[in-house]
Enzyme design. Structure first.
Site, PDB file in Angstrom:
ATOM      1  CG  ASP A  30      -2.282   1.470   0.894  1.00 45.76           C
ATOM      2  OD1 ASP A  30      -2.978   0.693   1.039  1.00 45.76           O
ATOM      3  OD2 ASP A  30      -1.872   2.534   1.334  1.00 45.76           O
ATOM      4  CG  ASN A  87     -12.247  -0.803   3.481  1.00 47.06           C
ATOM      5  OD1 ASN A  87     -12.977  -1.319   4.685  1.00 47.06           O
ATOM      6  ND2 ASN A  87     -11.428  -0.227   2.999  1.00 47.06           N
ATOM      7  N   GLY A  93     -15.610   3.338   3.045  1.00 43.45           N
ATOM      8  CA  GLY A  93     -14.671   3.385   3.183  1.00 43.45           C
ATOM      9  C   GLY A  93     -13.501   3.138   1.583  1.00 43.45           C
ATOM     10  CD  GLN A  94     -14.555   0.266  -3.311  1.00 46.22           C
ATOM     11  OE1 GLN A  94     -15.707  -0.503  -3.027  1.00 46.22           O
ATOM     12  NE2 GLN A  94     -13.958  -0.240  -4.112  1.00 46.22           N
ATOM     13  CG  HIS A 100      -8.517  -2.640  -2.742  1.00 43.75           C
ATOM     14  ND1 HIS A 100      -9.464  -1.587  -3.101  1.00 43.75           N
ATOM     15  CD2 HIS A 100      -8.122  -1.810  -1.311  1.00 43.75           C
ATOM     16  CE1 HIS A 100     -10.120  -0.531  -2.776  1.00 43.75           C
ATOM     17  NE2 HIS A 100      -9.466  -0.958  -1.687  1.00 43.75           N
ATOM     18  CG  HIS A 102      -7.039  -2.586   2.416  1.00 43.17           C
ATOM     19  ND1 HIS A 102      -6.441  -1.749   2.413  1.00 43.17           N
ATOM     20  CD2 HIS A 102      -8.536  -2.622   2.410  1.00 43.17           C
ATOM     21  CE1 HIS A 102      -6.792  -0.841   1.741  1.00 43.17           C
ATOM     22  NE2 HIS A 102      -7.952  -1.148   1.885  1.00 43.17           N
TER      23      HIS A 102
HETATM   24  P1  5GP Z   1      -9.470   1.340  -0.510  1.00 38.24           P
HETATM   25  O1  5GP Z   1      -9.323   2.952   1.123  1.00 38.24           O
HETATM   26  O2  5GP Z   1     -10.519   1.806  -1.442  1.00 38.24           O
HETATM   27  O3  5GP Z   1     -10.275   0.201   0.327  1.00 38.24           O
HETATM   28  O4  5GP Z   1      -8.158   1.469  -0.004  1.00 38.24           O
HETATM   29  C1  5GP Z   1      -7.908   2.129  -1.313  1.00 38.24           C
HETATM   30  C2  5GP Z   1      -5.804   1.530  -0.699  1.00 38.24           C
HETATM   31  O5  5GP Z   1      -5.147   1.749  -2.201  1.00 38.24           O
HETATM   32  C3  5GP Z   1      -5.566   2.400   0.025  1.00 38.24           C
HETATM   33  O6  5GP Z   1      -4.735   2.193   1.783  1.00 38.24           O
HETATM   34  C4  5GP Z   1      -3.942   3.539  -0.530  1.00 38.24           C
HETATM   35  O7  5GP Z   1      -3.399   4.174   0.622  1.00 38.24           O
HETATM   36  C5  5GP Z   1      -4.403   2.474  -1.921  1.00 38.24           C
HETATM   37  N1  5GP Z   1      -3.363   3.518  -2.772  1.00 38.24           N
HETATM   38  C6  5GP Z   1      -4.233   3.907  -3.564  1.00 38.24           C
HETATM   39  N2  5GP Z   1      -3.357   4.807  -4.451  1.00 38.24           N
HETATM   40  C7  5GP Z   1      -2.680   3.864  -4.413  1.00 38.24           C
HETATM   41  C8  5GP Z   1      -1.257   3.576  -5.294  1.00 38.24           C
HETATM   42  O8  5GP Z   1      -1.876   4.855  -6.951  1.00 38.24           O
HETATM   43  N3  5GP Z   1      -0.504   2.835  -5.467  1.00 38.24           N
HETATM   44  C9  5GP Z   1      -0.261   2.137  -4.588  1.00 38.24           C
HETATM   45  N4  5GP Z   1       0.415   1.102  -4.057  1.00 38.24           N
HETATM   46  N5  5GP Z   1      -1.546   2.226  -3.457  1.00 38.24           N
HETATM   47  C10 5GP Z   1      -2.134   2.728  -3.446  1.00 38.24           C
END
Ligand code: 5GP
Ligand code: ZN
Length: 114
Positions: A30, A87, A93-94, A100, A102
């Site tokens: 991440d 999420n 919180g997506q 994906h 986590h």
């Molecule tokens: P969500 O909140 O959608 O469940 O999580 C998205 C996750 O993707 C976040 O933890 C954020 O830090 C990570 N993320 C967002 N953009 C990028 C990216 O360009 N590269 C990587 N490696 N992680 C990302």
């Protein structure tokens, strides 16, 4: 899809620190880790949210879970413990609309999440 950041990571069009990949999934660090271990496991296939999963994706989501557990072993957080989660949409919180998983570990995680 072309405008999806995680499709672009899967296609190696934008960089990420990839730690695992196979025919179905790819896993990487991440960008803004929330714990000492914070990895994302994504399907190569673009699926926007958990709401868009179908029974056809059963094997895929099962595989993602097994990869998460395998990575937890490799990263040596299996015994101390870890959290695996997806999420979904606004209240979940997506922020990236390509599913994906986590994988979080390496510290004591609070429950319930905020
Ligand atoms: P969500 O909140 O959608 O469940 O999580 C998205 C996750 O993707 C976040 O933890 C954020 O830090 C990570 N993320 C967002 N953009 C990028 C990216 O360009 N590269 C990587 N490696 N992680 C990302
Ligand atoms: Zn995508």
């Amino acid at each position: 899809t072309t405008d999806c950041i995680f499709c672009q990571i899967a296609d190696k069009k934008i960089p990420a620190n990839i730690i695992y990949e196979d025919d179905l999934v790819i896993a990487f660090d991440d960008l803004q880790p929330k714990a000492p271990v914070h990895k994302l496991i994504i399907p190569r296939q673009h699926i926007a949210t958990l709401n868009d999963l179908t029974p056809d994706n059963s094997q895929l989501i099962g595989h993602m879970t097994l990869v998460a557990a395998q990575l937890a072993r490799e990263l040596e957080v299996d015994a101390s413990g870890y959290r695996v989660l997806l999420n979904c949409n606004k209240d979940g919180g997506q922020v990236v609309f390509h599913i994906h998983m986590h994988l979080l570990g390496g510290r004591s995680l609070t429950w319930p999440p905020g």
